[in-house]
Design a protein around this motif. Structure first.
Motif, PDB file in Angstrom:
ATOM      1  N   LEU A 119     -40.865 -11.970  61.531  1.00  0.00           N
ATOM      2  CA  LEU A 119     -41.611 -11.824  60.284  1.00  0.00           C
ATOM      3  C   LEU A 119     -41.891 -10.349  59.987  1.00  0.00           C
ATOM      4  O   LEU A 119     -41.744  -9.897  58.835  1.00  0.00           O
ATOM      5  CB  LEU A 119     -42.926 -12.600  60.359  1.00  0.00           C
ATOM      6  N   ARG A 120     -42.266  -9.585  61.030  1.00  0.00           N
ATOM      7  CA  ARG A 120     -42.536  -8.168  60.811  1.00  0.00           C
ATOM      8  C   ARG A 120     -41.259  -7.423  60.426  1.00  0.00           C
ATOM      9  O   ARG A 120     -41.298  -6.519  59.586  1.00  0.00           O
ATOM     10  CB  ARG A 120     -43.161  -7.553  62.071  1.00  0.00           C
ATOM     11  N   TYR A 121     -40.132  -7.810  61.031  1.00  0.00           N
ATOM     12  CA  TYR A 121     -38.866  -7.161  60.680  1.00  0.00           C
ATOM     13  C   TYR A 121     -38.465  -7.497  59.241  1.00  0.00           C
ATOM     14  O   TYR A 121     -37.971  -6.641  58.503  1.00  0.00           O
ATOM     15  CB  TYR A 121     -37.772  -7.592  61.650  1.00  0.00           C
ATOM     16  N   ALA A 122     -38.707  -8.747  58.842  1.00  0.00           N
ATOM     17  CA  ALA A 122     -38.429  -9.144  57.461  1.00  0.00           C
ATOM     18  C   ALA A 122     -39.304  -8.348  56.499  1.00  0.00           C
ATOM     19  O   ALA A 122     -38.837  -7.885  55.444  1.00  0.00           O
ATOM     20  CB  ALA A 122     -38.668 -10.648  57.287  1.00  0.00           C
ATOM     21  N   ASN A 123     -40.574  -8.191  56.859  1.00  0.00           N
ATOM     22  CA  ASN A 123     -41.473  -7.395  56.020  1.00  0.00           C
ATOM     23  C   ASN A 123     -41.009  -5.940  55.937  1.00  0.00           C
ATOM     24  O   ASN A 123     -41.125  -5.299  54.885  1.00  0.00           O
ATOM     25  CB  ASN A 123     -42.895  -7.462  56.574  1.00  0.00           C
ATOM     26  N   HIS A 124     -40.466  -5.427  57.053  1.00  0.00           N
ATOM     27  CA  HIS A 124     -39.937  -4.061  57.051  1.00  0.00           C
ATOM     28  C   HIS A 124     -38.765  -3.953  56.069  1.00  0.00           C
ATOM     29  O   HIS A 124     -38.647  -2.963  55.327  1.00  0.00           O
ATOM     30  CB  HIS A 124     -39.503  -3.681  58.472  1.00  0.00           C
TER      31      HIS A 124
ATOM     32  N   TYR B 139     -39.215  -7.332  41.015  1.00  0.00           N
ATOM     33  CA  TYR B 139     -40.130  -6.687  41.970  1.00  0.00           C
ATOM     34  C   TYR B 139     -41.277  -7.633  42.319  1.00  0.00           C
ATOM     35  O   TYR B 139     -41.607  -7.839  43.500  1.00  0.00           O
ATOM     36  CB  TYR B 139     -40.657  -5.393  41.339  1.00  0.00           C
ATOM     37  N   ARG B 140     -41.893  -8.217  41.284  1.00  0.00           N
ATOM     38  CA  ARG B 140     -43.037  -9.101  41.542  1.00  0.00           C
ATOM     39  C   ARG B 140     -42.614 -10.331  42.345  1.00  0.00           C
ATOM     40  O   ARG B 140     -43.340 -10.766  43.250  1.00  0.00           O
ATOM     41  CB  ARG B 140     -43.661  -9.536  40.218  1.00  0.00           C
ATOM     42  N   SER B 141     -41.464 -10.903  42.021  1.00  0.00           N
ATOM     43  CA  SER B 141     -41.005 -12.100  42.730  1.00  0.00           C
ATOM     44  C   SER B 141     -40.753 -11.799  44.203  1.00  0.00           C
ATOM     45  O   SER B 141     -41.104 -12.593  45.086  1.00  0.00           O
ATOM     46  CB  SER B 141     -39.724 -12.645  42.078  1.00  0.00           C
ATOM     47  N   LEU B 142     -40.159 -10.642  44.477  1.00  0.00           N
ATOM     48  CA  LEU B 142     -39.896 -10.271  45.870  1.00  0.00           C
ATOM     49  C   LEU B 142     -41.209 -10.026  46.614  1.00  0.00           C
ATOM     50  O   LEU B 142     -41.381 -10.487  47.757  1.00  0.00           O
ATOM     51  CB  LEU B 142     -39.023  -9.012  45.913  1.00  0.00           C
ATOM     52  N   ALA B 143     -42.118  -9.300  45.980  1.00  0.00           N
ATOM     53  CA  ALA B 143     -43.403  -9.030  46.630  1.00  0.00           C
ATOM     54  C   ALA B 143     -44.180 -10.329  46.869  1.00  0.00           C
ATOM     55  O   ALA B 143     -44.807 -10.516  47.923  1.00  0.00           O
ATOM     56  CB  ALA B 143     -44.227  -8.067  45.786  1.00  0.00           C
ATOM     57  N   ASP B 144     -44.131 -11.228  45.897  1.00  0.00           N
ATOM     58  CA  ASP B 144     -44.841 -12.497  46.043  1.00  0.00           C
ATOM     59  C   ASP B 144     -44.198 -13.362  47.123  1.00  0.00           C
ATOM     60  O   ASP B 144     -44.896 -14.041  47.885  1.00  0.00           O
ATOM     61  CB  ASP B 144     -44.849 -13.238  44.705  1.00  0.00           C
ATOM     62  N   ALA B 145     -42.870 -13.333  47.196  1.00  0.00           N
ATOM     63  CA  ALA B 145     -42.184 -14.093  48.248  1.00  0.00           C
ATOM     64  C   ALA B 145     -42.609 -13.603  49.629  1.00  0.00           C
ATOM     65  O   ALA B 145     -42.845 -14.403  50.546  1.00  0.00           O
ATOM     66  CB  ALA B 145     -40.670 -13.967  48.080  1.00  0.00           C
ATOM     67  N   ASP B 146     -42.723 -12.288  49.784  1.00  0.00           N
ATOM     68  CA  ASP B 146     -43.149 -11.731  51.070  1.00  0.00           C
ATOM     69  C   ASP B 146     -44.579 -12.140  51.390  1.00  0.00           C
ATOM     70  O   ASP B 146     -44.910 -12.448  52.551  1.00  0.00           O
ATOM     71  CB  ASP B 146     -43.041 -10.202  51.006  1.00  0.00           C
ATOM     72  N   THR B 147     -45.420 -12.174  50.360  1.00  0.00           N
ATOM     73  CA  THR B 147     -46.807 -12.608  50.558  1.00  0.00           C
ATOM     74  C   THR B 147     -46.862 -14.070  50.975  1.00  0.00           C
ATOM     75  O   THR B 147     -47.608 -14.445  51.897  1.00  0.00           O
ATOM     76  CB  THR B 147     -47.604 -12.409  49.259  1.00  0.00           C
ATOM     77  N   MET B 148     -46.080 -14.920  50.298  1.00  0.00           N
ATOM     78  CA  MET B 148     -46.076 -16.344  50.631  1.00  0.00           C
ATOM     79  C   MET B 148     -45.509 -16.598  52.025  1.00  0.00           C
ATOM     80  O   MET B 148     -45.984 -17.483  52.753  1.00  0.00           O
ATOM     81  CB  MET B 148     -45.247 -17.113  49.593  1.00  0.00           C
TER      82      MET B 148
ATOM     83  N   GLU C 267     -36.613  -1.478  51.944  1.00  0.00           N
ATOM     84  CA  GLU C 267     -35.283  -1.590  51.341  1.00  0.00           C
ATOM     85  C   GLU C 267     -35.316  -2.350  50.016  1.00  0.00           C
ATOM     86  O   GLU C 267     -34.898  -1.822  48.977  1.00  0.00           O
ATOM     87  CB  GLU C 267     -34.310  -2.260  52.318  1.00  0.00           C
ATOM     88  N   LEU C 268     -35.826  -3.569  50.043  1.00  0.00           N
ATOM     89  CA  LEU C 268     -35.793  -4.382  48.830  1.00  0.00           C
ATOM     90  C   LEU C 268     -36.729  -3.861  47.745  1.00  0.00           C
ATOM     91  O   LEU C 268     -36.313  -3.645  46.597  1.00  0.00           O
ATOM     92  CB  LEU C 268     -36.133  -5.839  49.174  1.00  0.00           C
ATOM     93  N   LEU C 269     -37.992  -3.678  48.088  1.00  0.00           N
ATOM     94  CA  LEU C 269     -38.955  -3.241  47.074  1.00  0.00           C
ATOM     95  C   LEU C 269     -38.656  -1.838  46.535  1.00  0.00           C
ATOM     96  O   LEU C 269     -38.764  -1.612  45.320  1.00  0.00           O
ATOM     97  CB  LEU C 269     -40.382  -3.318  47.628  1.00  0.00           C
ATOM     98  N   PRO C 270     -38.258  -0.859  47.367  1.00  0.00           N
ATOM     99  CA  PRO C 270     -37.877   0.437  46.790  1.00  0.00           C
ATOM    100  C   PRO C 270     -36.685   0.343  45.832  1.00  0.00           C
ATOM    101  O   PRO C 270     -36.669   1.018  44.800  1.00  0.00           O
ATOM    102  CB  PRO C 270     -37.533   1.285  48.026  1.00  0.00           C
ATOM    103  N   ALA C 271     -35.691  -0.506  46.180  1.00  0.00           N
ATOM    104  CA  ALA C 271     -34.548  -0.681  45.276  1.00  0.00           C
ATOM    105  C   ALA C 271     -34.995  -1.325  43.965  1.00  0.00           C
ATOM    106  O   ALA C 271     -34.544  -0.931  42.878  1.00  0.00           O
ATOM    107  CB  ALA C 271     -33.475  -1.534  45.946  1.00  0.00           C
ATOM    108  N   ALA C 272     -35.885  -2.308  44.061  1.00  0.00           N
ATOM    109  CA  ALA C 272     -36.395  -2.955  42.845  1.00  0.00           C
ATOM    110  C   ALA C 272     -37.219  -1.978  42.015  1.00  0.00           C
ATOM    111  O   ALA C 272     -37.160  -1.994  40.779  1.00  0.00           O
ATOM    112  CB  ALA C 272     -37.239  -4.173  43.224  1.00  0.00           C
ATOM    113  N   GLU C 273     -37.969  -1.118  42.681  1.00  0.00           N
ATOM    114  CA  GLU C 273     -38.766  -0.121  41.958  1.00  0.00           C
ATOM    115  C   GLU C 273     -37.861   0.880  41.243  1.00  0.00           C
ATOM    116  O   GLU C 273     -38.119   1.255  40.092  1.00  0.00           O
ATOM    117  CB  GLU C 273     -39.700   0.605  42.923  1.00  0.00           C
TER     118      GLU C 273
END
Length: 460
Positions: A183-188, A95-104, A193-199
């Motif tokens: 970028l906005r679509y990737a963030n969507h 979860y943290r790696s995905l969130a951090d990747a989106d931030t970067m 999708e990604l972060l809820p699955a990781a959660e």
């Protein structure tokens, strides 16, 4: 020739026996052993033989039940240390790696066509780390379980996300506004999708960790009950022996009592210590880890939303159409972050645990102050000035975010160490008890038989 009277034959007729009923035969079959046992029990040697057999059975049963129950508890404690907690930690790291990747990705996009190399390298590192942890989690998880399904979702969606980021990056290098849309679509994709699955994966693995810990801490009632019964029987036999012979000690029975007492005390003390350590690991270590993981994730999401506020420039609004969506999400995330840090501060134990949390709280306050200044600058039409205040190398919100993230990493490392140490201590408290209980049970049973045989020898 003389004939038998009444026309009888020359041979004498055999007397007719009355038929024997089948129930009577069965009754006589069971009556034999019962009568013999009853006959044996009427003599003192016979009673001693029966008592010796019962004592040996009770002591062996105590050892066997203890070995089986504690083996089960020990396996559950080992799962806490080697399987469920590492999988829970890996899920949090995904979860943290995905969130951090989106931030970067958002930070690199904001920097313009020439994306800073360190930002891009960190993005790549986050994606590699998430992929590696997904492979490891898949190896230790059944694909048919809910966790296995979430891993499949993450593995299928992550390449789609990275493809969108590459398209955004390519368009940004060419100065095309389409890059912002990608970028906005990737963030969507990441947010919905990604972060809820990781959660969900994290919650499932954390739930399995709680189940394993609960199984390891469950009281061994059968073992304790069997031990008390065996000890009571041994004490009763020694008292009986004393009242009939005036002999205070019977070495065999005394040895059996000592062996059973050792097992019972070992069981009670060992399991109590294991239970306390495992509970401390869950209540202090895992609870703090859960709060800190959520705090760090919210800080990463807040940072991504802060960056996307400048990328979108008001193009994405909330459902009511009144406010900027990313700015609203940033505010919500920062409120959640502040609340979680307060909880982490209450849970922190000792200087090593409390200091990084206090540092994070201070940096969050500074981050919010700098963010307000940046928003004011942007609202006044100075986009470049606001951009500098967001991603600049000095006195920027990015600098505050890095300080928050570093403090949370330090706090997480400390709490992870606390959990691991406590869980290992809990597992260690049960080590050797199953084999020890089995061995002492056999020795105690043998000693009880020897003690009773010593009394029997007096009748020969």
């Amino acid at each position: 020739m003389t004939y038998p009277p009444n026309g009888g034959s020359l041979r004498e007729r055999a007397p007719v026996q009355p038929p024997t009923s089948v129930p009577a035969q069965r009754q006589s079959a069971w009556a034999g052993p019962t009568e013999r046992l009853r006959a044996v029990a009427t003599t003192e040697p016979g009673r001693l033989q029966i008592i010796g057999a019962v004592l040996a059975l009770l002591v062996v049963t105590f050892g066997a039940v203890t070995a089986l129950e504690i083996s089960s508890r020990s396996e559950a404690a080992d799962d806490v240390v080697t399987r469920s907690q590492p999988l829970s930690a890996d899920a949090a790291s995904i979860y943290r790696s995905l969130a951090d990747a989106d931030t970067m990705a958002a930070s690199g996009f904001l920097a313009g066509a020439q994306e800073p190399r360190d930002v891009h390298e960190k993005y790549e590192k986050d994606i590699r780390e998430a992929s590696r942890l997904l492979v490891r989690a898949a190896a230790g998880t059944d694909a048919s379980t809910s966790s296995g399904q979430e891993i499949t979702t993450l593995a299928e969606t992550l390449p789609v996300y990275t493809g969108l980021i590459e398209r955004a990056r390519a368009n940004n290098r060419q100065g095309l506004p389409l890059g912002g849309a990608y970028l906005r679509y990737a963030n969507h994709k990441m947010t919905y999708e990604l972060l809820p699955a990781a959660e969900r994966l994290y919650k499932a693995e954390t739930g399995r960790l709680g189940e394993d810990s609960g199984d390891a801490r469950q009281w061994p009632y059968l073992s304790l009950g069997a031990g008390l019964v065996a000890l009571a029987a041994l004490v009763w036999m020694q008292r009986r022996n004393y009242r009939r012979t005036n002999r205070v000690l019977n070495h065999g029975l005394l040895a059996a009592t000592a062996a059973s007492t050792v097992v019972l005390l070992w069981l009670a003390v060992g399991h109590t210590v294991a239970r306390a350590e495992l509970r401390a690991a869950m209540v202090q270590g895992q609870e703090s880890l859960d709060v800190l993981n959520n705090a760090r994730i919210n800080s990463l999401k807040a940072r991504a939303n802060e960056n996307l506020t400048l990328v979108a420039r008001g193009a994405v609004l909330t459902a009511d159409g009144r406010n900027d969506k990313y700015e609203t999400d940033y505010t919500t995330g920062m409120k959640a972050l502040a609340a979680q840090l307060k909880s982490a501060e209450k849970l922190a134990k000792g200087t090593q645990g409390s200091e990084p949390v206090a540092d994070a709280i201070t940096s969050v306050s500074e981050w919010q102050g700098r963010h307000r200044k940046a928003r004011t600058t942007d609202d006044q039409g100075d986009y470049d000035g606001a951009l500098k205040q967001i991603i600049g190398s000095k006195d920027s919100t990015g600098e505050s975010f890095e300080q928050v993230d570093a403090a949370l990493r330090k706090a997480l490392a400390h709490e992870q160490g606390e959990f691991t140490d406590a869980a290992k201590d809990g597992r260690g408290a049960l080590g050797g008890l199953p084999m020890g209980a089995a061995a002492l049970g056999v020795l105690g049973a043998a000693a009880a038989v020897v003690g009773v045989n010593r009394r029997l020898s007096e009748y020969r």
